[in-house]
Design a protein around this motif. Structure first.
Motif, PDB file in Angstrom:
ATOM      1  N   ALA A   1       0.828  -1.201   0.000  1.00 56.85           N
ATOM      2  CA  ALA A   1       0.000   0.000   0.000  1.00 56.85           C
ATOM      3  C   ALA A   1       0.867   1.258   0.000  1.00 56.85           C
ATOM      4  O   ALA A   1       0.476   2.299  -0.501  1.00 56.85           O
ATOM      5  N   GLY A   2       2.064   1.150   0.567  1.00 52.63           N
ATOM      6  CA  GLY A   2       2.927   2.322   0.666  1.00 52.63           C
ATOM      7  C   GLY A   2       3.826   2.507  -0.543  1.00 52.63           C
ATOM      8  O   GLY A   2       4.794   3.265  -0.485  1.00 52.63           O
ATOM      9  N   SER A   3       3.539   1.812  -1.627  1.00 54.31           N
ATOM     10  CA  SER A   3       4.460   1.802  -2.745  1.00 54.31           C
ATOM     11  C   SER A   3       4.178   2.843  -3.825  1.00 54.31           C
ATOM     12  O   SER A   3       4.936   2.960  -4.774  1.00 54.31           O
ATOM     13  N   ALA A   4       3.082   3.565  -3.686  1.00 57.50           N
ATOM     14  CA  ALA A   4       2.778   4.562  -4.714  1.00 57.50           C
ATOM     15  C   ALA A   4       3.797   5.700  -4.630  1.00 57.50           C
ATOM     16  O   ALA A   4       4.387   5.940  -3.572  1.00 57.50           O
ATOM     17  N   HIS A   5       3.955   6.385  -5.747  1.00 57.07           N
ATOM     18  CA  HIS A   5       4.918   7.481  -5.843  1.00 57.07           C
ATOM     19  C   HIS A   5       4.741   8.473  -4.686  1.00 57.07           C
ATOM     20  O   HIS A   5       5.687   8.820  -3.984  1.00 57.07           O
ATOM     21  N   SER A   6       3.483   8.902  -4.473  1.00 59.42           N
ATOM     22  CA  SER A   6       3.251   9.954  -3.474  1.00 59.42           C
ATOM     23  C   SER A   6       3.592   9.450  -2.068  1.00 59.42           C
ATOM     24  O   SER A   6       4.095  10.190  -1.227  1.00 59.42           O
ATOM     25  N   ARG A   7       3.319   8.167  -1.812  1.00 60.61           N
ATOM     26  CA  ARG A   7       3.615   7.643  -0.463  1.00 60.61           C
ATOM     27  C   ARG A   7       5.122   7.534  -0.237  1.00 60.61           C
ATOM     28  O   ARG A   7       5.608   7.728   0.870  1.00 60.61           O
ATOM     29  N   LEU A   8       5.857   7.206  -1.302  1.00 66.68           N
ATOM     30  CA  LEU A   8       7.317   7.134  -1.158  1.00 66.68           C
ATOM     31  C   LEU A   8       7.885   8.514  -0.844  1.00 66.68           C
ATOM     32  O   LEU A   8       8.723   8.670   0.041  1.00 66.68           O
ATOM     33  N   THR A   9       7.422   9.512  -1.577  1.00 66.67           N
ATOM     34  CA  THR A   9       7.978  10.850  -1.343  1.00 66.67           C
ATOM     35  C   THR A   9       7.549  11.377   0.032  1.00 66.67           C
ATOM     36  O   THR A   9       8.311  12.050   0.716  1.00 66.67           O
ATOM     37  N   THR A  10       6.336  11.009   0.468  1.00 62.08           N
ATOM     38  CA  THR A  10       5.904  11.415   1.813  1.00 62.08           C
ATOM     39  C   THR A  10       6.794  10.750   2.865  1.00 62.08           C
ATOM     40  O   THR A  10       7.224  11.392   3.836  1.00 62.08           O
ATOM     41  N   ALA A  11       7.105   9.463   2.653  1.00 60.67           N
ATOM     42  CA  ALA A  11       7.991   8.770   3.604  1.00 60.67           C
ATOM     43  C   ALA A  11       9.381   9.406   3.563  1.00 60.67           C
ATOM     44  O   ALA A  11      10.038   9.549   4.599  1.00 60.67           O
TER      45      ALA A  11
END
Ligand code: FAD
Length: 399
Positions: free
Chosen positions: A313-323
């Motif tokens: 679930a955390g693999s989308a572009h936006s989630r990576l940049t947020t992390a």
């Protein structure tokens, strides 16, 4: 073809095993086969090239046993062969108060593994890496370095050839036929087989009666490449709390050229080499892989479900940049547009415990040895791991 040793896989494991066998048995013939048209076309040529210092692994694991030595030997190997090494080190940070205890545990593991890890204050950490978002404390690992994996593999392959190892590319291992082995090159008579086939190692091992309680769950890893200039980050940056699970959390990793990558995004591959879309579509493998994934989740694989939920679930572009924003200052989504080419990890699931296998697994007997679950950091551990595999061969054959 007749050979004393048949090694399947021209990869970090296979090439180092071949070199080690030739060193121990100079008169023996050693043949390496690979289904691809050159060496290191899969994990060994696609990985991040980070030589893991070995501070985070549990002391009783093969990973802990070989990481520090592997890091030292491979760094020395690169230096003596004029292969560039980026000695950038790694900053391990606490992002908040809850993560401070993870620093303590990592320090404890590092001490146990004999790996140098320096405690630094938030101020000192920012001197090392001005962009790091550090809560009170961090750890710095000076021996975490980067190399370019394809250059390393080319040199190792050439060394093996110089020692007399023979390479047969475009040659797939197909099956056993009594005491002989059928490949696409023809029948091979070999006294001993060493299976270093990465994503296919479990399948070959099962044909020999090994790896019975393991099934492959190939997981695709992808990183976003930063458009920042090389040098925009000075070190690898990782959150301490993310170093304990089966899968690393989102981190910043530097290449040998100083360029940064952010990731990984982790997704299940539907067949073993599903790098892109329908490339190499393999319906039989797909039915097995999907069956393993779903089967293990339903049979109580809580860890697998958790990993899937958290990581996929955390693999989308936006989630990576947020992390990434939780780790460092100045992450802008626009600077992370391109994905590097994906890599697939040969992750095994244990069908008895329903857990992802964490450590490397080596199983065999007097006729064959099988190297399984060659997940990260096998690239770092390649040289000493090959020594261990050859010790297992010697013990099994009484040589
Ligand atoms: C995203 C990612 C980043 C990573 N980064 C790092 C890192 O920074 N540092 C680190 O230490 N580790 C890293 N790793 C792990 C590392 O890359 C792998 O563990 C390692 O390369 C595995 O090597 P191997 O020799 O087992 O297999 P592979 O490199 O996968 O090679 C297996 C070989 O066997 C061949 N083969 C398969 N089946 C057959 C057959 N039937 N007949 C003939 N040949 C066959 C294949 O063609 C292939 O060449 C990373 C892994 C991932 C997923």
């Amino acid at each position: 073809m007749k050979t004393d040793f048949l090694v399947i896989g021209a990869s970090i494991t296979g090439v180092n095993v071949a070199r080690e066998l030739k060193q121990r048995f100079p008169d023996a013939t050693v043949a390496v086969i690979d289904k691809e048209n050159g060496c290191a076309r899969h994990s060994s040529g696609r990985n991040s090239g980070m030589l893991d210092a070995g501070f985070s692994w549990q002391a009783d694991s093969l990973k802990a046993r070989f990481c520090k030595q592997g890091n030292q030997q491979l760094t020395q190997y690169c230096e003596s062969n004029n292969i560039p090494v980026n000695k950038c080190g790694e900053l391990v940070i606490a992002r908040d108060g809850d993560e401070l205890s993870s620093l303590d545990e990592l320090q404890r593991r590092a001490d146990g593994n004999g790996v140098k890890l320096e405690q630094v204050s938030a101020r000192q950490a920012r001197e090392i890496e001005p962009r790091a978002k550090v809560h009170e404390q961090a750890l710095f690992s000076p021996t975490s370095v980067s190399v370019e994996p394809v250059s390393v593999m080319k040199q190792m392959e050439q060394d093996a050839r110089d020692m007399g190892v023979k390479f047969y590319y475009g040659t797939s291992y197909l099956r056993k036929a009594g005491d002989e082995f059928i490949t696409t090159l023809g029948t091979v008579q070999a006294n001993y087989v060493v299976n270093c086939a990465g994503l296919y190692a479990d399948q070959i091992a099962q044909e020999f009666g090994f790896a019975e309680s393991y099934r492959m769950l190939p997981l695709k890893h992808n990183y976003l490449v930063s458009s920042d200039v090389p040098g925009a980050f000075r070190t690898h940056i990782t959150a301490a709390a993310d170093l304990f699970g089966s899968y690393p959390g989102v981190h910043i990793v530097l290449g040998v050229d100083g360029k940064a990558k952010l990731g990984p995004a982790v997704k299940p591959a539907l067949w073993r080499e599903q790098y892109h879309g329908t490339d190499g579509f393999h319906p039989f493998e797909m039915s097995k892989v999907v069956g393993v994934g779903i089967g293990q989740m339903f049979q109580g694989g809580r860890e697998i479900c958790k990993t899937c939920l958290q990581r996929f679930a955390g693999s989308a572009h936006s989630r990576l940049t947020t992390a990434g924003e939780r780790l460092v200052e100045g992450i802008r989504a626009n600077d992370y547009r391109d994905w590097v080419r994906p890599e697939i990890q040969a992750q095994l699931v244990n069908t008895e415990t329903h857990r992802m296998v964490s450590d490397f697994v080596v199983e065999g007997d007097a006729r064959s040895m099988h190297v399984l679950n060659t997940v990260s950091p096998v690239f770092t551990c390649g040289i000493p791991l090959a020594g261990y595999i050859c010790d297992q061969i010697a013990a099994a054959t009484g040589e």
